[in-house]
Design a protein around this motif. Structure first.
Motif, PDB file in Angstrom:
ATOM      1  N   ALA A 135      12.764  15.874  -3.423  1.00  0.00           N
ATOM      2  CA  ALA A 135      11.714  16.847  -3.076  1.00  0.00           C
ATOM      3  C   ALA A 135      10.580  16.155  -2.313  1.00  0.00           C
ATOM      4  N   GLY A 136      10.613  14.824  -2.317  1.00  0.00           N
ATOM      5  CA  GLY A 136       9.565  14.066  -1.624  1.00  0.00           C
ATOM      6  C   GLY A 136       9.923  12.596  -1.668  1.00  0.00           C
ATOM      7  N   GLY A 137       9.096  11.773  -1.049  1.00  0.00           N
ATOM      8  CA  GLY A 137       9.436  10.362  -0.907  1.00  0.00           C
ATOM      9  C   GLY A 137       9.006   9.460  -2.042  1.00  0.00           C
ATOM     10  N   GLU A 138       8.243   9.987  -3.002  1.00  0.00           N
ATOM     11  CA  GLU A 138       7.666   9.099  -4.034  1.00  0.00           C
ATOM     12  C   GLU A 138       8.737   8.404  -4.874  1.00  0.00           C
ATOM     13  N   ALA A 139       9.765   9.152  -5.307  1.00  0.00           N
ATOM     14  CA  ALA A 139      10.807   8.514  -6.131  1.00  0.00           C
ATOM     15  C   ALA A 139      11.519   7.428  -5.331  1.00  0.00           C
ATOM     16  N   ALA A 140      11.705   7.689  -4.032  1.00  0.00           N
ATOM     17  CA  ALA A 140      12.355   6.689  -3.164  1.00  0.00           C
ATOM     18  C   ALA A 140      11.506   5.419  -3.086  1.00  0.00           C
ATOM     19  N   ASP A 168       0.847  -1.194   0.000  1.00  0.00           N
ATOM     20  CA  ASP A 168       0.000   0.000   0.000  1.00  0.00           C
ATOM     21  C   ASP A 168       0.881   1.243   0.000  1.00  0.00           C
ATOM     22  N   ILE A 169       0.454   2.266  -0.734  1.00  0.00           N
ATOM     23  CA  ILE A 169       1.192   3.521  -0.790  1.00  0.00           C
ATOM     24  C   ILE A 169       0.215   4.660  -0.538  1.00  0.00           C
ATOM     25  N   ILE A 170       0.489   5.478   0.467  1.00  0.00           N
ATOM     26  CA  ILE A 170      -0.324   6.664   0.742  1.00  0.00           C
ATOM     27  C   ILE A 170       0.498   7.883   0.300  1.00  0.00           C
ATOM     28  N   SER A 171      -0.079   8.730  -0.549  1.00  0.00           N
ATOM     29  CA  SER A 171       0.678   9.858  -1.103  1.00  0.00           C
ATOM     30  C   SER A 171      -0.286  10.962  -1.542  1.00  0.00           C
ATOM     31  N   ILE A 172       0.223  12.210  -1.635  1.00  0.00           N
ATOM     32  CA  ILE A 172      -0.628  13.257  -2.230  1.00  0.00           C
ATOM     33  C   ILE A 172      -0.441  13.265  -3.748  1.00  0.00           C
ATOM     34  N   PHE A 173       0.495  12.428  -4.238  1.00  0.00           N
ATOM     35  CA  PHE A 173       0.690  12.311  -5.695  1.00  0.00           C
ATOM     36  C   PHE A 173       0.597  10.853  -6.129  1.00  0.00           C
ATOM     37  N   PRO A 174      -0.540  10.201  -5.962  1.00  0.00           N
ATOM     38  CA  PRO A 174      -0.637   8.784  -6.353  1.00  0.00           C
ATOM     39  C   PRO A 174      -0.324   8.566  -7.828  1.00  0.00           C
ATOM     40  N   GLU A 175      -0.533   9.598  -8.652  1.00  0.00           N
ATOM     41  CA  GLU A 175      -0.228   9.462 -10.083  1.00  0.00           C
ATOM     42  C   GLU A 175       1.268   9.274 -10.325  1.00  0.00           C
ATOM     43  N   TYR A 176       2.065   9.586  -9.306  1.00  0.00           N
ATOM     44  CA  TYR A 176       3.524   9.430  -9.415  1.00  0.00           C
ATOM     45  C   TYR A 176       3.898   7.953  -9.640  1.00  0.00           C
ATOM     46  N   PHE A 177       2.942   7.059  -9.279  1.00  0.00           N
ATOM     47  CA  PHE A 177       3.268   5.626  -9.286  1.00  0.00           C
ATOM     48  C   PHE A 177       2.783   4.909 -10.543  1.00  0.00           C
ATOM     49  N   ALA A 178       2.469   5.689 -11.576  1.00  0.00           N
ATOM     50  CA  ALA A 178       2.091   5.078 -12.859  1.00  0.00           C
ATOM     51  C   ALA A 178       3.173   4.107 -13.357  1.00  0.00           C
ATOM     52  N   PRO A 179       4.479   4.412 -13.170  1.00  0.00           N
ATOM     53  CA  PRO A 179       5.521   3.476 -13.646  1.00  0.00           C
ATOM     54  C   PRO A 179       5.397   2.068 -13.051  1.00  0.00           C
ATOM     55  N   LEU A 180       4.683   1.929 -11.952  1.00  0.00           N
ATOM     56  CA  LEU A 180       4.522   0.577 -11.370  1.00  0.00           C
ATOM     57  C   LEU A 180       3.557  -0.262 -12.193  1.00  0.00           C
TER      58      LEU A 180
END
Ligand SMILES: COc1cccc(Cn2ccc3ccc(-c4cc(N)[nH]n4)cc32)c1
Length: 247
Positions: free
Chosen positions: A143-148, A4-16
């Protein structure tokens, strides 16, 4: 494995949804669920941040939306709660060993933040109920944790049984525990045998597997000595044999 991933940018995870991880999801090896943190911010502006106590630059992510979001996600689990992973520059290093540890977990919950991070009381709260790891993917500031999270999911996902084809194996990875642990990959080559005047090391065309293995190890040692000398110092001397290069 459920992730599960909680984020304000869920669209960041399209590469998954593509390549190795995308196929693992299609095949049911990996179950990735995305959650928009703002769904748990109930004011009209769906605010998730506020000024830091004690002053200082930037904003801090409020505990309330994170607490409600994490509670909601954990409530959907049947058995043990998820292991929570908080990307941060201030965390423990993310290594191949930690990736292997995560690959053995049935359920991971990633909480990538933005701004200057999450109010620390959130990690304290969930640290009383489950494993909460603050993890850094490198000594630089994003700038945030999504890339990590993308990095960690790819490193963990490729270790799950059935994800890598039989032709490849994570066992021989650089950094994987064992004889090649703490050694970098050496150079690789494929056809054509001659390219713009560059040949291929003869040993790789010899078909002599013993010599090829020795050459690859020597090249791995050379590259490690050149690019990551500190890893050589950490090399288990029992992993070195008398034939190894004297670097
Ligand atoms: C928390 O301390 C911070 C100090 C200054 C800026 C930021 C920005 N930021 C916000 C959330 C966040 C999550 C992860 C990371 C991160 C991880 C690694 N390895 N580098 N950068 C950076 C993040 C955070």
């Amino acid at each position: 494995m459920r992730v599960d991933i909680i984020s304000i940018f869920p669209e960041y995870f399209a590469p998954l949804g593509v390549s190795l991880i995308g196929k693992a999801r299609e095949r049911g090896i990996l179950d990735v669920r995305l959650h928009q943190l703002r769904d748990w911010a109930h004011d009209v502006h769906r605010t998730v941040d506020d000024t830091p106590y004690g002053g200082g630059p930037g904003m801090v992510m409020k505990p309330d939306p994170w607490g409600e979001a994490i509670d909601a996600v954990l409530a959907t689990g049947q058995d043990a709660p998820a292991r929570i992973i908080v990307p941060t520059p201030s965390g423990v290093p993310f290594t191949q060993r930690l990736a292997m540890e995560y690959a053995a977990e049935p359920w991971l919950l990633f909480t990538p933040a933005r701004y200057e991070g999450i109010d620390s009381r959130v990690m304290a709260e969930y640290g009383t109920r489950t494993r909460v790891d603050e993890v850094s993917v490198g000594d630089y500031v994003l700038a945030g944790g999504e890339a990590a999270v993308l990095v960690m999911i790819e490193a963990v996902g490729r270790l799950l049984p059935g994800v890598l084809g039989n032709a490849c194996s994570a066992v021989d990875d650089s950094f994987a525990p064992g004889a090649m642990e703490n050694l970098l990959e050496g150079p690789v080559y494929t056809k054509p045998p001659e390219w713009r005047g560059h040949g291929v090391p003869e040993v790789l065309l010899s078909g002599h597997h013993g010599r090829i293995a020795r050459w690859r190890r020597d090249e791995a040692l050379r590259r490690t000595a050149r690019n990551r000398p500190e890893l050589l110092a950490a090399l288990d001397p029992r992993g070195l044999d008398k034939h190894d290069l004297k670097l």
